[in-house]
Design an enzyme around this catalytic site. Sequence first.
Site, PDB file in Angstrom:
ATOM      1  N   SER A   4       0.822  -1.209   0.000  1.00 38.46           N
ATOM      2  CA  SER A   4       0.000   0.000   0.000  1.00 38.46           C
ATOM      3  C   SER A   4       0.856   1.259   0.000  1.00 38.46           C
ATOM      4  CB  SER A   4      -0.959   0.010   1.196  1.00 38.46           C
ATOM      5  OG  SER A   4      -0.254  -0.086   2.423  1.00 38.46           O
ATOM      6  N   GLU A   5       1.995   1.249   0.713  1.00 39.33           N
ATOM      7  CA  GLU A   5       2.914   2.392   0.682  1.00 39.33           C
ATOM      8  C   GLU A   5       4.360   1.927   0.774  1.00 39.33           C
ATOM      9  OE1 GLU A   5      -0.863   4.359   1.884  1.00 39.33           O
ATOM     10  OE2 GLU A   5       0.237   2.757   2.876  1.00 39.33           O
ATOM     11  N   THR A   6       5.226   2.683   0.128  1.00 40.02           N
ATOM     12  CA  THR A   6       6.670   2.515   0.266  1.00 40.02           C
ATOM     13  C   THR A   6       7.258   3.865   0.653  1.00 40.02           C
ATOM     14  OG1 THR A   6       6.789   0.707  -1.343  1.00 40.02           O
ATOM     15  CG2 THR A   6       8.816   1.920  -0.915  1.00 40.02           C
ATOM     16  N   HIS A  34       1.745   4.217   8.833  1.00 40.86           N
ATOM     17  CA  HIS A  34       2.425   2.943   9.083  1.00 40.86           C
ATOM     18  C   HIS A  34       3.800   2.908   8.429  1.00 40.86           C
ATOM     19  CE1 HIS A  34       1.150   1.434   5.065  1.00 40.86           C
ATOM     20  NE2 HIS A  34       2.027   0.489   5.236  1.00 40.86           N
TER      21      HIS A  34
END
Length: 303
Positions: free
Chosen positions: A53-55, A82
């Site tokens: 979902s995110e990097t 997160h």
Amino acid sequence: MSTSQEIPQTVTVQIVNAFVKDGMGGNPAGVVLDADRYSDDQKLLIAQKVGLSETAFVSKSETCGIKLDFFTPTKRIAHCGHATIATFSYLAELERFGDGATSKETVDGPRKIILDAGMAYMEQLAPTYAPAANWSDKDVTLCDVLKSLGITSDDLDDRARPVLVNTGNNFIVLAVRDQATLAGITPDQDAINDISEKLDLIGYYIFTTDTGDADIDATTRMFAPRYGISEEAATGMAAGPLACVLYDFLDMNKDTFLIAQGAFMAQPSPSRITVTLDLKDRRITGLLAGGQGKVMKSLNIPL
């Protein structure tokens, strides 16, 4: 062709689960160190190849402890809870930071970070609220939102009507009556995406205070298809707004909240998020949201 051109460039990405519960579960984020060398287009490509979902991309900062850029598989975002927790937990493990205060530089300005005995906490702003009556300015109604979740007004917890909350990003925070209602939500991702575009949302944060655990103040689900996230296991940037709703609308008169997430996903990944409110004269002036991170694996991504 030169040798350097023949050898594909690879990027090392640590997969770090943030907001783990007893070292398990949590929400995975990619973390890329020494990211000054990559363009925004390359960062987006890396995030797409990582597929989470995110990097987070860590670069040098002249004003803060580090600079952090966040990319989903579809676009850049200003903040990610997160991925921030994952990054600082990993940097603490590498002993780049010790316990105490530091900060992150983002495209939306600096934010304070606190590290304490394996926990990482990030600063968010004081909340602003926009009730459902205001959404009509953007051609959105509460009925539209409920329909996109497959629920009706009878499923809501009447103590806290749905509200758009911003502590750095926009989320719709919506309370349902019980865990059965929360588990039974059937999100229409296209409809949620359309509403999120109109209201400039990260997504929806749906919660109930029917947790079955006296230590947990709320259990939640989060949907953000606008950012390529059908459902997320832990969302620090949404847990902050929720804690504000618990304090301001549900009259939970305390400054620290424990929020669970991820238990009702198709593949459950239980997570725990701690939110501490900064209060002055019973008014929220800011907050810190945090938890623990754990490195799960390392990937080498061709670029």
